[in-house]
Design an enzyme around this catalytic site. Structure first.
Site, PDB file in Angstrom:
ATOM      1  N   LYS A   1       0.818  -1.211   0.000  1.00 52.63           N
ATOM      2  CA  LYS A   1       0.000   0.000   0.000  1.00 52.63           C
ATOM      3  C   LYS A   1       0.853   1.263   0.000  1.00 52.63           C
ATOM      4  CE  LYS A   1      -4.481  -1.584   1.539  1.00 52.63           C
ATOM      5  NZ  LYS A   1      -5.607  -1.407   2.450  1.00 52.63           N
TER       6      LYS A   1
ATOM      7  N   LYS B   1      -6.536 -11.853  -8.696  1.00 53.62           N
ATOM      8  CA  LYS B   1      -7.767 -11.997  -7.930  1.00 53.62           C
ATOM      9  C   LYS B   1      -8.815 -10.986  -8.409  1.00 53.62           C
ATOM     10  CE  LYS B   1      -8.984 -11.580  -3.124  1.00 53.62           C
ATOM     11  NZ  LYS B   1      -8.532 -11.274  -1.771  1.00 53.62           N
TER      12      LYS B   1
ATOM     13  N   LYS C   1     -12.700  -5.281  -6.731  1.00 50.71           N
ATOM     14  CA  LYS C   1     -13.642  -4.206  -7.038  1.00 50.71           C
ATOM     15  C   LYS C   1     -12.927  -2.910  -7.408  1.00 50.71           C
ATOM     16  CE  LYS C   1     -14.215  -4.314  -2.110  1.00 50.71           C
ATOM     17  NZ  LYS C   1     -15.010  -4.939  -1.085  1.00 50.71           N
TER      18      LYS C   1
END
Ligand code: TRP
Length: 335
Positions: free
Chosen positions: A116, A198, A201
């Site tokens: 991140k 994967k 969204k």
């Protein structure tokens, strides 16, 4: 008759947008199947979402949507403890206390933090760094036996166990040491456009993921466009990532085995198979979509659910938090 105490399970989900088919088949659908066997707590992890910059109005809306989605997915608020993380101040409080027992070195080694920070280079904030301490607080406050987490969160669970053991080592048995729950593993649903990744969204390509609320026509179309290979046989084989993914989804939704699926589509092409997967998914999601639409008109009911959830959660979490405060030597407030 003496009944055995059920094991407790806890999990959180971030309100990062409408849930995908991956969230549903990989996690939420299993949560539903566990609600009789276990004592379950599920919450919307809105505080965790603040670690990356959010649009305030949007975050607020998504948190409510996420809660409603949990209800619409069939989680019963009478059987499960269901709440919004920020409604229970004990999470932030214990999060702070535990961050004082978390080491700079171990937090620096978290792969999610590294990923991140690489992604949000302009906003590597202390919350992003401290994320695992808050997650440990989420889990430890409820003395959860089991935590169903995906592969991307196992390191955080390991961290939780380390902090809990460290704390218990100093102050005696305060926290239950949680275990990962890998019982019924949900389907791992991959992107429809790049089946080595994967389903997410946050994918910029809308065709890569199915949202639980996608219109039936959209769902079928996304499956029609799903990336596959240049062969023609619907068979689960190494290297056929796209077909393997579609077969995994079809199997999860229909309960059919890979062999049964191969037989069902023998002599038919990928085209027919993709449509069948799309239609099966539409049927699987239909009751959720209908319930979601109904809940949109039941604002008071939904609000009452998360109000009650927060009250119960605060009671349970409060017991652990008081114990912790006493152990570390915080002066109790005057009565
Ligand atoms: N970090 C988890 C995720 O992004 C969400 C989460 C927050 C969580 N607190 C938790 C999951 C506690 C399990 C238990 O998926």
């Amino acid at each position: 008759m003496e009944t055995e105490k059920k094991k407790s399970i806890l999990s959180g989900i971030q309100p990062t947008g409408v849930f995908t088919l991956g969230n549903y088949l990989g996690a939420i659908r299993n949560w539903k199947s566990m609600q009789d066997e276990f004592d379950c707590a599920y919450f919307v992890a809105d505080l965790h979402s603040l670690t990356v910059r959010q649009d305030p109005a949007d975050l607020k809306k998504r948190s409510l949507d996420a809660y409603r989605m949990l209800l619409a997915s069939g989680l019963d608020p009478e059987k499960n403890l269901m709440f919004i993380q920020s409604h229970v101040p004990a999470h932030a409080e214990l999060g702070w206390i535990l961050s004082c027992y978390s080491l700079f070195g171990e937090l620096s080694r978290m792969t999610q933090f590294k990923d991140k920070s690489a992604k949000h280079e302009d906003n590597i904030n202390a919350g992003l760094f401290d994320y695992p301490a808050l997650m440990a607080a989420d889990i430890l406050l409820y003395q959860a036996d089991l935590v169903p987490v995906g592969a991307d969160q196992t390191q955080h669970l390991e961290f939780t166990r380390d902090v809990a053991n460290r704390f218990n080592g100093l102050y005696g048995d305060v926290f239950k040491i949680p275990e990962g729950y890998y019982g019924k593993t949900g389907a791992r649903v991959m992107s429809l456009q790049d089946p080595t990744k994967k389903m997410s969204k946050s994918d910029t390509n809308q065709n890569a993921f199915i949202s639980i609320l996608d219109d039936p026509k959209v769902i079928v179309n996304k499956f029609k466009r799903a990336v596959t290979d240049s062969e023609t046989e619907v068979a689960f084989r190494e290297g056929k990532d796209g077909i393997n993914n579609l077969m995994g989804i079809y199997s999860a939704v229909t309960g059919k085995s890979m062999d049964e699926i191969t037989q069902e589509f023998a002599g038919k092409g990928y085209g027919d198979f993709k449509i069948a997967v799309g239609e099966a998914v539409v049927e699987e999601l239909r009751p959720i979509q209908e319930e979601y639409a109904r809940l949109l008109t039941e604002k008071d009911y939904v609000e009452a659910c998360y109000k009650k959830g927060a009250e119960t959660a605060a009671y349970v979490a409060g017991k652990t938090l008081s114990k912790v405060k006493k152990k570390v030597g915080l002066l109790p407030p005057a009565k």
